[in-house]
Design a protein around this motif. Structure first.
Motif, short mmCIF file in Angstrom:
data_model
loop_
_atom_site.label_atom_id
_atom_site.label_comp_id
_atom_site.label_asym_id
_atom_site.label_seq_id
_atom_site.Cartn_x
_atom_site.Cartn_y
_atom_site.Cartn_z
N PHE A 45 0.83 -1.28 -0.01
CA PHE A 45 0.01 0.26 0.12
C PHE A 45 0.79 1.23 -0.03
CE2 PHE A 45 -3.13 -3.06 1.30
CZ PHE A 45 -4.48 -2.61 0.45
N GLY A 46 2.27 1.15 0.13
CA GLY A 46 3.15 2.15 -0.23
C GLY A 46 3.48 2.73 1.22
N TYR A 47 2.96 2.06 2.40
CA TYR A 47 3.46 2.85 3.63
C TYR A 47 4.96 2.20 4.06
CZ TYR A 47 -1.45 3.24 4.04
OH TYR A 47 -3.03 3.53 4.05
N ALA A 48 5.50 2.94 4.68
CA ALA A 48 6.86 2.47 5.21
C ALA A 48 6.89 1.51 6.55
CB ALA A 48 7.73 3.73 5.68
N GLN A 49 5.71 1.95 7.24
CA GLN A 49 5.62 1.19 8.48
C GLN A 49 4.25 0.27 8.67
OE1 GLN A 49 7.82 0.78 10.86
NE2 GLN A 49 9.09 2.11 9.46
N GLN A 50 4.11 -0.69 9.42
CA GLN A 50 2.88 -1.57 9.29
C GLN A 50 1.87 -0.98 10.18
OE1 GLN A 50 4.51 -5.41 10.56
NE2 GLN A 50 5.11 -4.70 12.32
N GLY A 51 2.26 0.09 10.95
CA GLY A 51 1.21 0.46 11.74
C GLY A 51 -0.44 0.76 11.17
#
Length: 158
Positions: A45-51
């Motif tokens: 999804f293009g997020y750097a973290q899984q939060g």
């Protein structure tokens, strides 16, 4: 120190249940159906973290509408199946609308099944004429992507 350990051992762990249908579905299905962990999904999804993914699962962050298609793609689920679950997050589950969407989510019929029933009607096939093979085909067409995958895997094992 020993007393503190005893108290901690006796206190049951607290878990929060997802507050929306889409959060519950994600919690129960996302990793299994996608074959990915939260970090891999976040990167998709293009997020750097899984939060953000965890917040979707916890129901503390709304799933954006544009995510439905990617979620459907990575899980092998049709977007229509996820849409009703997604829409329900916008409403209070206790509201009349929320209850209606919850009910609809459990009754979603795929467009292919509607098309098949329309063709049967045009061909003059009555419900009393339907054979077990017809019913098997209808069940297959109305099954979700993960149900089909599980059925195929079960057939391979035989």
């Amino acid at each position: 120190m020993r007393d503190k350990t005893m108290i901690q051992a006796q206190t049951p762990p607290t878990t929060t249940a997802p507050v929306s249908l889409i959060a519950r579905w994600l919690t129960e299905n996302l990793n299994t159906l996608s074959g990915m962990d939260d970090m891999q999904i976040a990167r998709r999804f293009g997020y750097a973290q899984q939060g953000g993914i965890r917040q979707w699962k916890e129901g503390t962050r709304a799933v954006p509408p544009g995510a439905i298609f990617t979620l459907a793609e990575i899980t092998g689920t049709h977007p229509e199946e996820l849409f009703a679950l997604w829409a329900a997050q916008l409403l209070s589950p206790e509201s009349v609308e929320g209850k209606a969407l919850t009910e609809l989510a459990g009754r979603c019929v795929r467009p292919e099944a509607h098309a098949l029933l329309a063709r049967m009607k045009r061909a003059g096939i009555e419900l009393t004429d339907i054979t077990d093979e017809h019913l098997d085909l209808l069940r297959w067409m109305t099954a979700s992507g993960h149900q089909r995958r599980d059925a195929l895997r079960a057939m391979e094992a035989v």
